[in-house]
Design a protein around this motif. Structure first.
Motif, short mmCIF file in Angstrom:
data_model
loop_
_atom_site.label_atom_id
_atom_site.label_comp_id
_atom_site.label_asym_id
_atom_site.label_seq_id
_atom_site.Cartn_x
_atom_site.Cartn_y
_atom_site.Cartn_z
N PRO A 86 -9.47 -3.91 -10.48
CA PRO A 86 -9.75 -2.56 -9.98
C PRO A 86 -11.24 -2.28 -9.84
O PRO A 86 -11.79 -1.35 -10.45
CB PRO A 86 -9.10 -1.67 -11.04
N LYS A 87 -11.92 -3.09 -9.04
CA LYS A 87 -13.33 -2.84 -8.75
C LYS A 87 -13.43 -1.76 -7.67
O LYS A 87 -12.50 -1.52 -6.92
CB LYS A 87 -14.00 -4.13 -8.27
N ARG A 88 -14.57 -1.13 -7.62
CA ARG A 88 -14.75 0.00 -6.71
C ARG A 88 -14.41 -0.38 -5.27
O ARG A 88 -13.72 0.38 -4.57
CB ARG A 88 -16.19 0.52 -6.80
N LEU A 92 -11.40 1.46 -3.14
CA LEU A 92 -11.68 2.17 -1.90
C LEU A 92 -10.91 1.58 -0.73
O LEU A 92 -10.45 2.32 0.15
CB LEU A 92 -13.18 2.15 -1.61
N ALA A 93 -10.74 0.27 -0.73
CA ALA A 93 -9.97 -0.37 0.34
C ALA A 93 -8.52 0.11 0.31
O ALA A 93 -7.92 0.43 1.35
CB ALA A 93 -10.04 -1.88 0.21
N TYR A 116 0.82 -1.21 0.00
CA TYR A 116 0.00 0.00 0.00
C TYR A 116 0.86 1.26 0.00
O TYR A 116 0.56 2.22 -0.71
CB TYR A 116 -0.92 0.02 1.22
N GLY A 117 1.89 1.26 0.83
CA GLY A 117 2.70 2.46 0.93
C GLY A 117 3.90 2.24 1.83
O GLY A 117 4.08 1.18 2.43
N ILE A 118 4.73 3.27 1.91
CA ILE A 118 5.97 3.24 2.69
C ILE A 118 5.97 4.46 3.59
O ILE A 118 5.60 5.56 3.17
CB ILE A 118 7.20 3.26 1.77
N GLY A 124 -9.13 -7.38 -0.90
CA GLY A 124 -9.57 -8.77 -0.76
C GLY A 124 -10.98 -8.87 -0.25
O GLY A 124 -11.54 -7.92 0.30
N ASP A 125 -11.59 -10.00 -0.47
CA ASP A 125 -12.95 -10.26 -0.01
C ASP A 125 -13.01 -11.67 0.58
O ASP A 125 -13.05 -12.66 -0.15
CB ASP A 125 -13.93 -10.13 -1.18
#
Length: 257
Positions: free
Chosen positions: A51-53, A57-58, A6-8, A24-25
Motif C-alpha cells: 500500500p504505497k502512495r 492513488l492508482a 478494482y470494482g464492479i 503496478g510499476d
C-alpha cells in the motif's frame, strides 16, 4: 497470473478511457471482465503489491474515472482473485446481490467518521459528573496525594468512568449523524478510537451530512472527530469477488473503515 479487482459495475456502464492504467510499476492495463449484466474492472495483479502512495492513488484513480460515468461498486485496495475465471464465477454467483447494490449505491458516497476523547476535556467531564471520584480526589489532595492504595483506587475509578464515557459518546455521535445518512456501517474497533463508523450519504444531501458533523463537534466538544470523504462506498458492498491480499489492504485510507 492472479487478477486484481478494482470494482464492479453494470454491463451498460460507458467504461474507462482507452489505455487506462492501474496498479503496478509500470502501470498494468485495466480491462473488463463481463458476466451477464455485470462487469468487473480488473488488471493483472503485480507481484509484491504494497500500500504505497503511488499504488493507492492508482487504485483510487481507476475508481474515480469509472465512478464519474456511473455507479461502481468499489473493492478495497489489494483485492486479488486467483484468476479471471474466479472473478466471473463470483459475478455469476452473486449477480442478484451486485445488481441490488448498484441500485442502492447509485448517487451515493461514503463518509468515514472516527472519534476519540480530548484527554483533558474528558477528565473534566468525568470529575464533574461523578461525586464519588471527586470526593476521593479531594481526600487524596488533602492528605498530600493519598496512599498508594488510594491512588490506585482513584486511577481505577477514573479509568472505568472514562471507558463508560467512551461507550456513551460513541452512541451519541452515531445517533447525531445517522439521521443525515441512508445507511450506517460500524467499522472494526481500533486502538485510540472510541468510534469508527461509515455513513452512506446521497451526493445531493452531502452538505446536510457535513453540517451534522460540525454540529456534533460543537455539541460534543470533548471529542476529536475526524472525517474522511467523500469516498467510494467501500463499506456497503461486501461480499466481493476477491479478498484483500495480505498486508496490502491493511491500514490504508483507500477502503476506509
Amino acid at each position: 497470473m492472479s487478477t486484481y479487482v478494482y470494482g464492479i459495475t453494470s454491463a451498460s456502464h460507458p467504461g474507462l478511457p482507452e489505455g487506462m492504467g492501474g496498479v503496478g510499476d509500470p502501470s498494468l492495463p485495466v480491462r473488463v471482465l463481463r458476466e451477464g449484466e455485470l462487469v468487473a474492472l480488473v488488471s493483472d495483479a503485480p507481484e509484491g503489491l504494497r500500500p504505497k502512495r503511488r499504488e493507492l492513488l492508482a487504485h483510487q484513480n481507476v475508481l474515480s474515472e469509472a465512478g464519474a460515468a456511473g455507479c461502481v461498486l468499489p473493492m478495497r485496495f489489494g483485492s486479488v482473485a486467483p484468476d479471471d475465471d474466479a472473478v466471473t464465477g463470483v459475478l455469476a454467483e452473486r449477480a442478484e446481490h451486485y445488481a441490488e447494490r448498484l441500485r442502492a449505491l447509485d448517487g451515493r458516497v461514503e463518509y468515514n467518521v472516527k472519534a476519540n476523547h480530548v484527554e483533558d476535556a474528558v477528565l473534566h467531564h468525568v470529575m464533574a459528573g461523578n461525586p464519588e471520584i471527586r470526593a476521593l480526589a479531594e481526600a487524596n489532595r488533602r492528605s498530600g496525594g493519598g496512599s498508594y492504595e488510594q491512588k490506585i483506587q482513584l486511577g481505577e475509578m477514573v479509568a472505568a468512568a472514562v471507558k463508560d464515557k467512551e461507550a456513551e459518546d460513541a452512541v451519541a455521535l452515531e445517533r447525531a449523524l445517522e439521521t443525515a445518512a441512508d445507511a450506517v456501517s460500524v467499522g472494526p474497533e481500533s486502538t485510540g478510537w472510541l468510534a469508527n463508523v461509515s455513513y452512506l450519504v446521497r451526493r445531493e444531501t452531502a452538505e446536510e451530512f457535513l453540517a451534522a458533523v460540525e454540529q456534533a463537534r460543537k455539541d460534543l466538544p470533548h471529542l476529536e472527530v475526524r472525517l474522511n470523504g467523500p469516498l467510494p462506498p467501500y463499506s456497503f458492498v461486501e461480499p466481493g469477488p476477491a479478498e484483500p491480499a495480505g498486508t496490502a489492504a491493511g491500514g490504508t485510507e483507500t477502503g476506509a473503515g
